[in-house]
Write an enzyme that holds these catalytic residues in place. Structure first.
Site, PDB file in Angstrom:
ATOM      1  N   ASN A 184       0.676  -1.184   0.056  1.00  0.00           N
ATOM      2  CA  ASN A 184       0.144  -0.018   0.055  1.00  0.00           C
ATOM      3  C   ASN A 184       0.907   1.191   0.001  1.00  0.00           C
ATOM      4  O   ASN A 184       0.319   2.296  -0.472  1.00  0.00           O
ATOM      5  CB  ASN A 184      -1.083  -0.228   1.265  1.00  0.00           C
ATOM      6  CG  ASN A 184      -1.996  -1.096   0.953  1.00  0.00           C
ATOM      7  OD1 ASN A 184      -2.386  -1.731  -0.041  1.00  0.00           O
ATOM      8  ND2 ASN A 184      -2.831  -1.282   1.955  1.00  0.00           N
TER       9      ASN A 184
ATOM     10  N   ILE B  41      -7.273   6.821   3.790  1.00  0.00           N
ATOM     11  CA  ILE B  41      -7.971   5.602   4.688  1.00  0.00           C
ATOM     12  C   ILE B  41      -7.149   4.520   4.386  1.00  0.00           C
ATOM     13  O   ILE B  41      -7.308   3.647   5.226  1.00  0.00           O
ATOM     14  CB  ILE B  41      -9.528   5.381   3.788  1.00  0.00           C
ATOM     15  CG1 ILE B  41     -10.354   6.590   3.962  1.00  0.00           C
ATOM     16  CG2 ILE B  41     -10.073   4.234   4.401  1.00  0.00           C
ATOM     17  CD1 ILE B  41     -11.277   6.735   2.884  1.00  0.00           C
ATOM     18  N   THR B  42      -6.435   4.438   3.420  1.00  0.00           N
ATOM     19  CA  THR B  42      -5.411   3.110   3.051  1.00  0.00           C
ATOM     20  C   THR B  42      -4.678   2.845   4.243  1.00  0.00           C
ATOM     21  O   THR B  42      -3.765   3.635   4.818  1.00  0.00           O
ATOM     22  CB  THR B  42      -4.546   3.360   1.950  1.00  0.00           C
ATOM     23  OG1 THR B  42      -5.504   3.881   0.776  1.00  0.00           O
ATOM     24  CG2 THR B  42      -3.791   2.116   1.685  1.00  0.00           C
ATOM     25  N   ASN B  43      -4.486   1.940   4.917  1.00  0.00           N
ATOM     26  CA  ASN B  43      -3.690   1.395   5.850  1.00  0.00           C
ATOM     27  C   ASN B  43      -2.133   0.787   5.442  1.00  0.00           C
ATOM     28  O   ASN B  43      -2.293   0.454   4.238  1.00  0.00           O
ATOM     29  CB  ASN B  43      -4.511  -0.079   6.559  1.00  0.00           C
ATOM     30  CG  ASN B  43      -5.457   0.685   7.689  1.00  0.00           C
ATOM     31  OD1 ASN B  43      -5.218   1.507   8.414  1.00  0.00           O
ATOM     32  ND2 ASN B  43      -6.483  -0.039   7.874  1.00  0.00           N
TER      33      ASN B  43
ATOM     34  N   ARG C 113     -16.822   3.254  16.286  1.00  0.00           N
ATOM     35  CA  ARG C 113     -16.650   1.759  17.022  1.00  0.00           C
ATOM     36  C   ARG C 113     -16.826   2.197  18.692  1.00  0.00           C
ATOM     37  O   ARG C 113     -17.511   1.481  19.335  1.00  0.00           O
ATOM     38  CB  ARG C 113     -15.275   1.207  16.800  1.00  0.00           C
ATOM     39  CG  ARG C 113     -15.429   0.330  15.448  1.00  0.00           C
ATOM     40  CD  ARG C 113     -14.059  -0.218  14.954  1.00  0.00           C
ATOM     41  NE  ARG C 113     -14.074  -1.045  14.050  1.00  0.00           N
ATOM     42  CZ  ARG C 113     -12.992  -1.437  13.249  1.00  0.00           C
ATOM     43  NH1 ARG C 113     -11.806  -0.837  13.481  1.00  0.00           N
ATOM     44  NH2 ARG C 113     -13.049  -2.400  12.142  1.00  0.00           N
TER      45      ARG C 113
ATOM     46  N   HIS D 147      -4.065   4.771  14.416  1.00  0.00           N
ATOM     47  CA  HIS D 147      -5.034   4.236  14.040  1.00  0.00           C
ATOM     48  C   HIS D 147      -4.582   2.578  13.625  1.00  0.00           C
ATOM     49  O   HIS D 147      -4.731   1.764  12.762  1.00  0.00           O
ATOM     50  CB  HIS D 147      -5.315   4.583  12.502  1.00  0.00           C
ATOM     51  CG  HIS D 147      -6.644   3.918  11.849  1.00  0.00           C
ATOM     52  ND1 HIS D 147      -7.778   3.979  12.509  1.00  0.00           N
ATOM     53  CD2 HIS D 147      -6.653   3.295  10.617  1.00  0.00           C
ATOM     54  CE1 HIS D 147      -8.652   3.311  11.771  1.00  0.00           C
ATOM     55  NE2 HIS D 147      -8.199   2.914  10.619  1.00  0.00           N
TER      56      HIS D 147
END
Length: 311
Positions: free
Chosen positions: A94, A117-119, A153, A177
């Site tokens: 990624n 958003i990409t981990n 969450r 994160h």
């Protein structure tokens, strides 16, 4: 208002695109990009939904056409976690994807607000910042790591544990994160108290919630639908800020002058230039202070990995 989603054919991207199509302000434009050839069809599919949001899909190697005139860019492109992987295992694939896409953003829409958003987000945001610096267009107020999933969450799990109306529950989440870097400030939840055991259990569940989904899907993917909802909430907040709405506050992983690390998730006020103000996260409990201090080496190493990748 034009919002671009990069990686829009994936599980997160499609969920996000659907939610944006139904929730963006009337007159907005939604631009969907993916390397996968299915994406123009996803755009056609969404275009049949009766809302005043124009949708276009762009496939192929080059996202430039999708990015032209974008006010907000949300990047969800990349591979998802599978059982046995942690977010750092995603880095090898990624990191390059995020670098290449942010290079295109720098060239095509340098003033856009960019949500990553990409981990692994702890690292990919640092990569994005270094790419933007190299291009001479870095503005720390316009780059965000989207940590909203940790927030929703936390709100959900606290409401369930204490039998509250989830709409009334607000939980700031600071740090990063992934894993131990995710720190919900449960001491700041209004009108409710927790035992030490409850705090430890809730904190651990929030930190491991991504793994909970990966394992429950049994190799069939990671958290896509809840992440799509979280990304939509954050993206809509960016839009509301750009439109001049007052008091739009979200937690995000930002270069906000934190005393702890170069990038740190904390509450920010969003406005016409992205971050209008970084808010102090306030008083924390002894448990939270210890957890915060214990995560910093991990977070610093994650950030350094991103910086080194671009160098």
């Amino acid at each position: 208002m034009k919002v671009a989603v990069l990686g829009a054919a994936g599980g997160i991207g499609q969920a996000l695109a659907l939610l944006l199509k139904t929730q963006l302000p009337a007159g907005s434009k939604l631009s969907l990009y993916d390397i996968a050839p299915v994406i123009p069809g996803v755009a056609v599919d969404l275009s049949h939904i009766p809302t005043a949001v124009e949708v276009k899909g762009f496939a192929g190697e080059d996202p430039t056409a999708a990015l032209e005139g974008a006010d907000v860019v949300l990047i969800s492109a990349g591979v998802a976690r599978k059982p046995g992987m942690d977010r750092s295992d995603l880095f090898n694939i990624n990191a390059g994807i995020v670098r290449n896409l942010v290079e295109k953003c720098a060239a095509t829409c340098p003033k856009a607000l960019i949500g990553i958003i990409t981990n692994p987000v702890n690292t990919t945001v640092a990569i994005a910042a270094e790419v933007l610096k190299k291009a001479g267009v870095y503005d720390k107020n316009r780059l965000f790591g989207v940590t909203t999933l940790d927030v929703i969450r936390s709100e959900t799990f606290v409401a369930e544990a204490k039998d509250l109306n989830v709409a009334d529950v607000k939980v700031p989440v600071i740090g990063g994160h992934s894993g131990v870097t995710i720190l919900p400030l449960l001491s700041q939840v209004e009108g409710v108290s927790f035992t030490d055991a409850e705090i430890a259990a809730l904190t651990t569940r929030i930190q491991n919630a991504g793994t909970e989904v990966v394992e429950a899907k049994a190799g069939g993917g990671s958290a896509t639908l809840s992440m799509g909802q979280a990304a939509c909430r954050f993206g809509l907040s960016l839009v509301r800020g750009l439109q001049g709405e007052a008091n739009v506050v979200e937690c995000a992983y930002v270069d906000g002058g934190s005393e702890h690390t170069e990038f740190f998730a904390q509450p920010v006020v969003l406005g016409k230039n992205g971050i209008e103000q970084v808010l102090a996260y306030g008083e924390v409990s002894a448990f939270e202070a210890n957890a915060r201090d214990a995560m910093l080496d991990t977070l610093k190493a994650d950030i350094q990995l991103g910086i080194e990748f671009v160098k």
